[in-house]
Design an enzyme around this catalytic site. Structure first.
Site, PDB file in Angstrom:
ATOM      1  N   ASP A 266       0.920  -1.200  -0.217  1.00 33.81           N
ATOM      2  CA  ASP A 266      -0.185  -0.817  -0.060  1.00 33.81           C
ATOM      3  C   ASP A 266       0.760   1.506  -0.140  1.00 33.81           C
ATOM      4  O   ASP A 266       2.029   1.585   0.128  1.00 33.81           O
ATOM      5  CB  ASP A 266      -1.176   0.363   1.155  1.00 33.81           C
TER       6      ASP A 266
ATOM      7  N   ASP B 250     -10.177   2.290  -3.114  1.00 32.64           N
ATOM      8  CA  ASP B 250     -11.043   1.700  -2.010  1.00 32.64           C
ATOM      9  C   ASP B 250     -12.449   1.382  -2.054  1.00 32.64           C
ATOM     10  O   ASP B 250     -13.239   1.568  -0.941  1.00 32.64           O
ATOM     11  CB  ASP B 250     -10.377   3.366  -1.155  1.00 32.64           C
TER      12      ASP B 250
HETATM   13  C1  GLA Z   1      -5.918   1.495   2.237  1.00 36.45           C
HETATM   14  C2  GLA Z   1      -6.381   0.500   0.938  1.00 36.45           C
HETATM   15  C3  GLA Z   1      -7.081  -0.290   1.778  1.00 36.45           C
HETATM   16  C4  GLA Z   1      -6.585  -0.268   3.456  1.00 36.45           C
HETATM   17  C5  GLA Z   1      -5.883   0.473   4.374  1.00 36.45           C
HETATM   18  C6  GLA Z   1      -5.357   0.399   5.614  1.00 36.45           C
HETATM   19  O1  GLA Z   1      -7.072   3.195   2.960  1.00 36.45           O
HETATM   20  O2  GLA Z   1      -6.261   1.163  -0.666  1.00 36.45           O
HETATM   21  O3  GLA Z   1      -7.869  -1.099   1.101  1.00 36.45           O
HETATM   22  O4  GLA Z   1      -6.008  -1.590   2.827  1.00 36.45           O
HETATM   23  O5  GLA Z   1      -5.313   1.191   3.300  1.00 36.45           O
HETATM   24  O6  GLA Z   1      -4.533   1.133   6.323  1.00 36.45           O
END
Ligand code: GLA
Length: 719
Positions: A468, A538
């Site tokens: 990430d 997301d």
């Molecule tokens: C980001 C990612 C999510 C999740 C969060 C965790 O927003 O896109 O899928 O992994 O971080 O903090």
């Protein structure tokens, strides 16, 4: 094939559909053609037309470059349009004069430190500026199987004085038209990559990122299309950068009847010092021509990325079908909660459990812990091992989340090495999601990241990693660089990122890596070189996902999009969509689940095996097939994707109703890309129809019965 015609001094890169041609004219390279396949004729008559305008207005030969179509436009001698390359000498001179020296045809070389496509044939042209001591190697690569042409260049200081690069783009070419539309992908967090089409006007139009990442705001992709071009017809030229940092792509319509298109590394605050003997290599740009509309452009990009960019081992391989605990638990989990999810997933067809954010350091919310990649044994008694064992006992593989580039100010890493976080002297650094970005331009920082992440990977049985990246870079400055090299930061960050990706990702070939950046904020071809798939957004609401996945598919294949089924009301939009719809939309990519399976209503849990079976029945089409976008969710009442196998023996169609309209008009849905003479059988009903019937008469779904966000799917096989 790449050929050189000695008589006309013309280079041709071509396959059976497309020609890219340029010649050596007066020691420079003049662009002649990028479009449908043409004969090897003398194209000197094009020059005559341009020359007359030039002569009438500017008899001075030095001003003619402004009328020529140039493969390597530079600033200083009469081309007043956007240059591809600009540099300043120690003496302050900006005038570049590059002339053709030699060329050779070679197997596609790798670009030092950068991701790039592989397996093509490359024309390398050497250009020299003898006055300033600069040599430029231009690379033109042909992927003859797909028809994609790529470009990149290496700029070398072969003199004895310092050269300052002010602009080093990857490509530039002048299309012989001035009436094109530009199509780009704009967006925001959880609302990424919406296509936008605008007519080009005289002057310069551009898209860019100044964020040191490719960004969710504007993707490093642009298509130019004739005004009448549609999804299925007309001429379209697509351009995409294999790059993940600040970029710029532009189209310029001067008053010469051309459209110049170019781009690469952003020139915003860019300055790169080349000492004697040093070189700079630009990222690769991928260029695609279609005479069958936007859809065909996309299919060429998809084939090129699956055949030549995405890690070979995984490009067409079945993907892990995961359950990820992020939307199930967020930070609030312990061993028992995870066991419950693992246990409930067993036997459903889900094959991998992914433990998301919160397993390391002191991390019970997003205020602390990033950088401390050590298991939090207070939260997870016994560490990761019992969880991994539980997965294995239940027949699942195990995946783990990392955000390797980041650090929270509240972390042991930051307390030990505050200077490792990007900051500029005297300024209080901005916090994004309560975190800072580590300075990847520094070798010691990169070594630390590689060491601690490798340590976890090598001491546990980990099959999958989600990588990430959750904020933009501000206070752009590195303590590791001297003042005069601060303009190198954005590109050096990319090189640092690619270095740790090379060591961590390519260094652990048995681990499957998924990319992510707050969802799709770094969804680009540079990352796809390392990560076979990327968490697309997301936003997991199916209606939003139909838009995001549609836009993303303009350039990137479905297999690159990670798409999960989540619960309703959606955590992002609060919208409720049918469970079947969420699965059908998530099946148009690398599918999985993003919910607490242990708390799903029994009837929904019971449906997972059938959903997984449906997915497996179409998975090969997702991984390898051709995509036809039959309806766009932005302007129609429907979203519709059709996936066709390469041998045209199988086709899958997913249709989603957006808002129901009472007493609405009938819908006829002609399919595309089938064998007209073949007979296709609907695998659910046994109904048989010819390809020609399906392509002309089309499907006629009973849309009157469809409620808001309902989906219908069809699967046909050639009899
Ligand atoms: C980001 C990612 C999510 C999740 C969060 C965790 O927003 O896109 O899928 O992994 O971080 O903090």
């Amino acid at each position: 094939m790449i050929t050189f015609d000695r008589n006309s001094q013309t280079f041709y890169l071509e396959n059976d559909r497309m020609t890219y041609a340029f010649d050596i004219f007066d020691e420079s390279l003049e662009h002649l053609w990028f479009g449908a396949k043409i004969g090897h004729d003398d194209l000197n008559y094009l020059r005559g037309v341009r020359g007359s305008g030039c002569d009438a207005q500017q008899p001075d030969k030095k001003l003619c470059p402004n009328f020529l179509a140039n493969e390597l436009p530079v600033y200083g001698q009469g081309d007043f349009r956007e240059p591809m390359l600009t540099y300043r000498t120690e003496g302050g001179d900006l005038c570049a004069e590059l002339h053709y020296t030699s060329h050779r045809i070679i197997a596609q070389p790798a670009l030092p430190g950068l991701p790039s496509t592989r397996g093509g044939e490359t024309l390398e042209v050497t250009m020299n500026d003898d006055i300033n001591g600069v040599e430029v190697l231009l690379y033109f690569t042909l992927h003859a199987d797909t028809g994609a042409v790529t470009r990149a260049c290496r700029i070398r200081n072969v003199g004895s004085h310092t050269i300052r690069l002010l602009r080093a783009h990857s490509f530039s070419l002048d299309l012989p038209r001035n009436d094109l539309d530009a199509i780009s992908l704009y967006g925001a967090w959880a609302n990424e990559r919406t296509p936008e089409r605008t007519p080009l006007h005289h002057g310069v139009w551009s898209v860019d990122s100044k964020r040191v990442s490719s960004s969710s705001q504007l993707n490093p992709f642009v298509a130019l299309a004739t005004r009448e071009a549609t999804e299925t017809s007309g001429e379209v030229w697509g351009f995409n950068l294999v790059y993940s940092s600040s970029f710029r792509l532009f189209a310029e319509v001067p008053t010469t009847g051309h459209t110049r298109v170019g781009g690469g590394v952003s020139e915003f605050c860019f300055e790169w010092i080349l000492e004697s003997g040093e070189e700079f290599c630009t990222p690769e740009a991928v260029m695609v021509y279609s005479d069958r509309g936007i859809g065909e452009m996309s299919r060429i990009f998809h084939d090129t990325y699956r055949e030549h960019l995405i890690p070979e081992r995984y490009a067409k391989a079945k993907r892990p079908l995961v359950v990820n605990n992020w939307e199930a638990t967020y930070f609030d989990f312990d061993r028992d909660k995870l066991f419950a999810i693992i246990d409930a997933s067993a036997g459903t067809g889900i094959d991998t459990f992914v433990l998301d954010d919160g397993w390391f350091g002191v991390r019970n919310d997003d205020h602390s812990g990033l950088g401390d990649w050590f298991v939090n044994t207070e939260k997870l008694q016994g560490g990761l091992k019992p969880i991994i064992d539980r997965c294995h006992e239940r027949g699942l593989k195990f995946g783990l989340w990392f955000e390797p580039e980041m650090v929270n100010p509240d972390s042991d890493l930051y307390r030990a090495h505050p200077d490792w976080a990007i900051h500029s002297p005297g300024h209080v650094p901005a916090e994004g999601r309560n975190q800072y970005v580590l300075d990847l331009t520094r070798a010691d920082v990169r070594d630390y990241i590689v060491r601690v992440v490798s340590d976890i990977l090598e001491n546990h049985e980990i099959d999958y990693v989600k990588w990430d990246y959750n904020r933009n870079i501000t206070e752009v400055f590195s303590e590791g660089l001297p003042a005069e090299r601060q303009g190198e930061f954005a590109h050096r960050y990319a090189l640092g990122l690619y270095d740790i990706c090379r060591r961590l990702v390519l260094g652990h070939p048995d681990v499957f890596f998924e990319g992510c950046a707050s969802g799709g904020a770094r969804f680009d071809a540079g990352m796809l070189y390392y990560f076979p798939q990327i968490w697309t957004s997301d936003d997991t609401d199916a209606a939003m996902r139909s838009r995001i996945q549609y836009g993303t598919s303009l350039c990137y294949p479905l297999s690159a999009m990670s798409c999960h089924v989540s619960v309703c009301p959606s955590h992002q939009t609060k919208r409720t969509t049918p469970y079947k719809t969420r699965a059908d939309i998530a099946h148009l990519g690398a599918t999985g689940y993003e919910l607490d399976v242990s708390r799903l209503p029994a009837e929904e849990l019971a449906q997972i095996p059938a959903q997984v079976a449906d997915y497996h029945a179409m998975e090969k089409l997702v991984l390898e097939g051709d995509l036809y976008r039959l309806a766009a969710p932005f302007d129609a009442g429907y979203f519709c994707f059709e996936l066709v196998s390469k041998d045209r023996s199988e086709v899958h169609v997913t249709l989603m109703r957006l808002l129901k309209i009472f007493n609405c008009e009938a819908l006829y849905l002609p399919l595309q890309g089938l064998d007209p003479d073949a007979l296709y059988e609907n695998t659910a009903t046994g109904e048989r129809l010819h390809g020609s019937t399906l392509m002309h008469v089309g499907l006629n779904p009973a849309i009157g019965n469809m409620r808001d966000f309902d989906t219908l799917t069809w699967h046909f096989k050639r009899v």
